[in-house]
Design a protein around this motif. Structure first.
Motif, short mmCIF file in Angstrom:
data_model
loop_
_atom_site.label_atom_id
_atom_site.label_comp_id
_atom_site.label_asym_id
_atom_site.label_seq_id
_atom_site.Cartn_x
_atom_site.Cartn_y
_atom_site.Cartn_z
N ASN A 268 0.83 -1.22 0.00
CA ASN A 268 0.00 0.00 0.00
C ASN A 268 0.86 1.26 0.00
O ASN A 268 0.61 2.22 0.74
CB ASN A 268 -0.94 0.01 1.21
N ILE A 269 1.87 1.26 -0.85
CA ILE A 269 2.79 2.40 -0.93
C ILE A 269 2.16 3.54 -1.72
O ILE A 269 1.54 3.32 -2.76
CB ILE A 269 4.12 1.97 -1.59
N LYS A 270 2.33 4.74 -1.20
CA LYS A 270 1.80 5.94 -1.86
C LYS A 270 2.96 6.83 -2.31
O LYS A 270 4.07 6.76 -1.77
CB LYS A 270 0.90 6.73 -0.90
N PHE A 271 2.68 7.66 -3.29
CA PHE A 271 3.67 8.66 -3.66
C PHE A 271 3.82 9.65 -2.51
O PHE A 271 2.83 9.98 -1.83
CB PHE A 271 3.23 9.42 -4.92
N PRO A 272 5.02 10.14 -2.24
CA PRO A 272 5.23 11.08 -1.14
C PRO A 272 4.37 12.34 -1.33
O PRO A 272 4.19 12.83 -2.44
CB PRO A 272 6.72 11.42 -1.26
N VAL A 273 3.84 12.84 -0.21
CA VAL A 273 3.03 14.07 -0.23
C VAL A 273 3.83 15.18 0.45
O VAL A 273 4.30 15.02 1.58
CB VAL A 273 1.69 13.86 0.51
N LEU A 274 3.99 16.31 -0.26
CA LEU A 274 4.76 17.42 0.29
C LEU A 274 3.98 18.11 1.41
O LEU A 274 2.74 18.18 1.37
CB LEU A 274 5.06 18.44 -0.81
N ASP A 275 4.70 18.61 2.41
CA ASP A 275 4.04 19.36 3.47
C ASP A 275 3.65 20.75 2.95
O ASP A 275 3.97 21.12 1.82
CB ASP A 275 4.94 19.47 4.72
N GLU A 276 2.94 21.51 3.76
CA GLU A 276 2.41 22.81 3.31
C GLU A 276 3.51 23.76 2.88
O GLU A 276 3.35 24.50 1.90
CB GLU A 276 1.57 23.45 4.43
N THR A 277 4.63 23.75 3.60
CA THR A 277 5.74 24.64 3.24
C THR A 277 6.28 24.32 1.86
O THR A 277 6.47 25.22 1.02
CB THR A 277 6.88 24.53 4.27
N GLU A 278 6.51 23.05 1.60
CA GLU A 278 7.05 22.65 0.31
C GLU A 278 6.04 22.86 -0.81
O GLU A 278 6.41 23.21 -1.93
CB GLU A 278 7.49 21.18 0.37
N GLN A 279 4.75 22.66 -0.50
CA GLN A 279 3.72 22.91 -1.51
C GLN A 279 3.68 24.39 -1.87
O GLN A 279 3.45 24.76 -3.03
CB GLN A 279 2.36 22.43 -1.00
N GLY A 280 3.90 25.22 -0.85
CA GLY A 280 3.94 26.66 -1.11
C GLY A 280 5.09 27.02 -2.02
O GLY A 280 4.94 27.84 -2.94
N LYS A 281 6.25 26.42 -1.77
CA LYS A 281 7.42 26.67 -2.63
C LYS A 281 7.17 26.18 -4.05
O LYS A 281 7.61 26.80 -5.02
CB LYS A 281 8.64 25.96 -2.05
N LEU A 282 6.44 25.08 -4.15
CA LEU A 282 6.13 24.54 -5.46
C LEU A 282 5.26 25.52 -6.25
O LEU A 282 5.46 25.75 -7.44
CB LEU A 282 5.40 23.19 -5.30
#
Length: 292
Positions: A268-282
């Motif tokens: 049940n492996i998932k793709f890594p999910v970025l935290d809010e800080t990294e999503q903001g940078k993205l």
């Protein structure tokens, strides 16, 4: 997992007997049906491998053991053809080198383990040390183990300890994120004979044949006993053996592929999910690119 493949699993507890297995078993499949199913399975394994690589939480160690001409090489070539080479590594183990004999029998296999996120394939493995070495106990003397200078000392207690070492090794790997799949390609003696004859008669396959193969074939019953003992001693719920009927290569390849697919799905492996800080940078990076 389909019933055809569930029946091939040995998890310990119940005594396994090679005599009670069919080397030509194909379940409800024929060659064409298996071919189509294999294509679908390989595509799914490719998607699952990408998740495995991206997550970096698990590694997958696939072990192939078999008698000569059972189809290990072709199984690896067909089943693994859809994998991304960057996330996969294959090791074939031959007679130990002088350097390898200077270490314990697990040393060279530990060095070849896959990193987290990768798939490692061992064509023969640490099990050779309780298979070929059990049929030819004189090979143990080359390990220079203290107290074992005479083949007569390689007794039941020795093998009991060696099986324990293997179980401990695999338990340790499992506890640290390595998923182990062990396949015994169970080819019939008559089928092996036909494959040997094909190698002799076909000039393009002569290189696959060695006169030593016939000497080992003469010890067939000894090898079957060694395999049976090894499987019964090391099959556990976390590290089971999969007994693959190998007379029909097309079925063996499908069975291996389906079992690998099922195991990867079970993680049940998932793709890594970025935290809010990294999503903001993205998002900031995206706006910069769009503004160019």
């Amino acid at each position: 997992m389909k019933n055809e493949f569930k029946s091939l699993i040995v998890q310990g507890g119940k005594k396994f007997s090679i005599k009670n297995t069919k080397t030509d078993y194909t379940g409800d499949y024929n060659k064409e049906k298996a071919k189509d199913a294999l294509v679908k399975s390989k595509i799914e394994i490719n998607h699952l491998q990408e998740k495995l690589y991206a997550s970096g939480t698990h590694s997958l160690l696939i072990i192939f053991q078999a008698m000569d001409a059972a189809g290990k090489d072709s199984a690896i070539a067909h089943v693994m053809s859809g994998l991304n080479p960057q996330g996969c590594q294959v090791f074939s183990f031959k007679v130990p080198t002088s350097e390898e004999y200077e270490h314990d029998f697990l040393w060279r296999h530990y060095k070849a383990l896959p990193e987290r996120g990768r798939i490692g394939i061992h064509n023969r493995s640490h099990y050779e040390n309780v298979l070929v070495c059990k049929v030819h106990p004189q090979y143990i003397l080359s390990e220079n183990i203290p107290g074992f200078s005479d083949v007569k000392k390689v007794n039941k207690d020795f093998w009991k300890q060696r099986y324990q070492s293997i179980r401990n090794f695999e338990e340790h790997l499992t506890a640290n994120g390595t998923v182990i799949l062990k396949f015994f390609l169970n080819v019939g003696r008559d089928e092996q004979k036909q494959r040997f004859l094909e190698r002799i008669e076909d000039p393009t396959k002569n290189w696959k044949f060695s006169s030593g193969d016939i000497k080992e074939r003469a010890l067939w019953d000894d090898y079957m006993k060694a395999y049976e003992d090894a499987i019964n001693e090391t099959a556990t719920s976390d590290s089971p053996w999969h007994i693959i009927p190998a007379d029909k290569k097309w079925f063996a390849r499908l069975a291996i592929s389906e079992i690998i697919e099922d195991k990867l799905k079970s993680l049940n492996i998932k793709f890594p999910v970025l935290d809010e800080t990294e999503q903001g940078k993205l998002l900031e990076t995206k706006n910069v690119l769009l503004a160019e």
